[in-house]
Design an enzyme around this catalytic site. Structure first.
Site, mmCIF file in Angstrom:
data_model
loop_
_atom_site.group_PDB
_atom_site.id
_atom_site.type_symbol
_atom_site.label_atom_id
_atom_site.label_comp_id
_atom_site.label_asym_id
_atom_site.label_seq_id
_atom_site.Cartn_x
_atom_site.Cartn_y
_atom_site.Cartn_z
ATOM 1 N N SER A 103 33.986 29.264 45.553
ATOM 2 C CA SER A 103 35.141 29.191 44.302
ATOM 3 C C SER A 103 36.335 29.296 44.588
ATOM 4 C CB SER A 103 34.511 30.726 43.418
ATOM 5 O OG SER A 103 34.968 31.676 44.165
ATOM 6 N N LYS A 125 39.928 36.061 44.051
ATOM 7 C CA LYS A 125 40.299 35.172 43.311
ATOM 8 C C LYS A 125 41.886 35.044 43.370
ATOM 9 C CE LYS A 125 36.265 34.157 41.215
ATOM 10 N NZ LYS A 125 35.502 33.098 41.585
#
Length: 296
Positions: A81, A151
């Site tokens: 990701s 993230k």
């Protein structure tokens, strides 16, 4: 008679001195050593390395635990990701020190945070073996009991963030230029447009750099906080890729997050100052007009 070289002076031949050493040729310690009659202590015997080894290992473990708890912790990247910034299997070092001094996550930082609830509920984690549990305990591997994510922070408390189809991500009305870190070929948000979302105070809005392969804040807007993450869940900022050595690199904040006017508070400051300066002027003018009418 033996004939030998002389130095030029006649000297008596050396005669062997009488051997006064103890019988059997036993060595006599120098004066002051080995004699405890005057209160002196015999020299200490050096401790065996094998006896000191457990102590050294214990000290090393204590230091490792302190470093893990207060300074730095290693985390492994389990997914794609955050490509291409981070690859699956990379090891990053996370700064855990600055949050102890009240530091809050900032836009553009790559952060590790605990699952806020519902983000990883369908993710199956393998049961670690004894070695993995030990390495996790001392901080050389991520904890197997805690489900953590990594993230990039896009917006912080007080910001308004949105992204329309085919458009860039905007924060407080400013467009982000994400070409330096977004995965090649990805769009900023075409797979999941969103917003506008006002980020509550004490929370952050996060997205993965591989936008079309990241279940980030966009996909959890039905949860409390509209997919934002509480800063209390943030473990720390990832500052460096430490392993493998061939991928060693720092993780700086991209320049687009430093553009003028991006800070919501800074954008409101000129207007607030203008209002603050105008209020005394208006009151003074009204008072003057009132005084003039009264006098007339």
């Amino acid at each position: 008679m033996a004939v030998g070289a002389r130095s030029g002076h006649d000297e008596p031949e050396d005669r062997p001195e009488r051997d006064e050493s103890p019988a059997g040729g036993a060595a006599v310690p120098p004066e002051g050593e080995g004699d405890t009659s005057d209160g002196g202590r015999p020299p200490r015997r050096q401790r065996s390395f094998w006896l000191e080894l457990p102590l050294l290992v214990g000290i090393a473990l204590v230091l490792a635990l302190l470093i893990k708890t207060f300074l730095v912790q290693a985390f492994s990247i389990p997914s794609d990701s955050m490509q291409n910034t981070l690859q699956r299997g990379d090891r990053v070092l996370v700064d855990k020190l600055t949050p102890w001094f009240g530091s809050e996550p900032e836009r553009g930082e790559v952060v590790v945070f605990h699952d806020p609830g519902g983000w990883l509920e369908d993710t199956v984690t393998p049961e670690p073996n004894a070695v993995q549990k030990f390495l996790s305990f001392i901080g050389l591997m991520p904890s197997s009991e805690e489900k953590d994510l990594i993230k990039r922070v896009i917006a912080v408390g007080g910001d308004t963030v949105e992204c329309k189809e085919n458009g860039p991500v905007t924060v407080n009305g400013k467009s982000l230029d994400e070409k330096s870190f977004i995965f090649p070929g990805n769009t900023p948000c075409n797979d999941k447009p969103f917003g506008p979302i006002k980020v509550p105070d004490g929370r952050i809005f996060v997205m993965g750099d591989h936008r079309q392969n990241s279940l980030d804040s966009r996909y959890h807007q039905e949860l409390p906080g509209q997919g934002t993450v509480s800063t209390d869940e943030v473990v720390g900022r990832a500052v460096v890729v430490a392993w493998p050595l061939g991928r060693w690199a720092t993780l700086p904040v991209p320049d687009t997050f430093d553009q003028p006017g991006l800070n919501a508070a800074a954008a409101m400051a000129p207007a607030a100052l203008g209002v603050a300066g105008a209020v005394p002027l208006v009151l003074w003018r009204r008072r003057r007009l009132t005084a003039g009418r009264t006098a007339g």
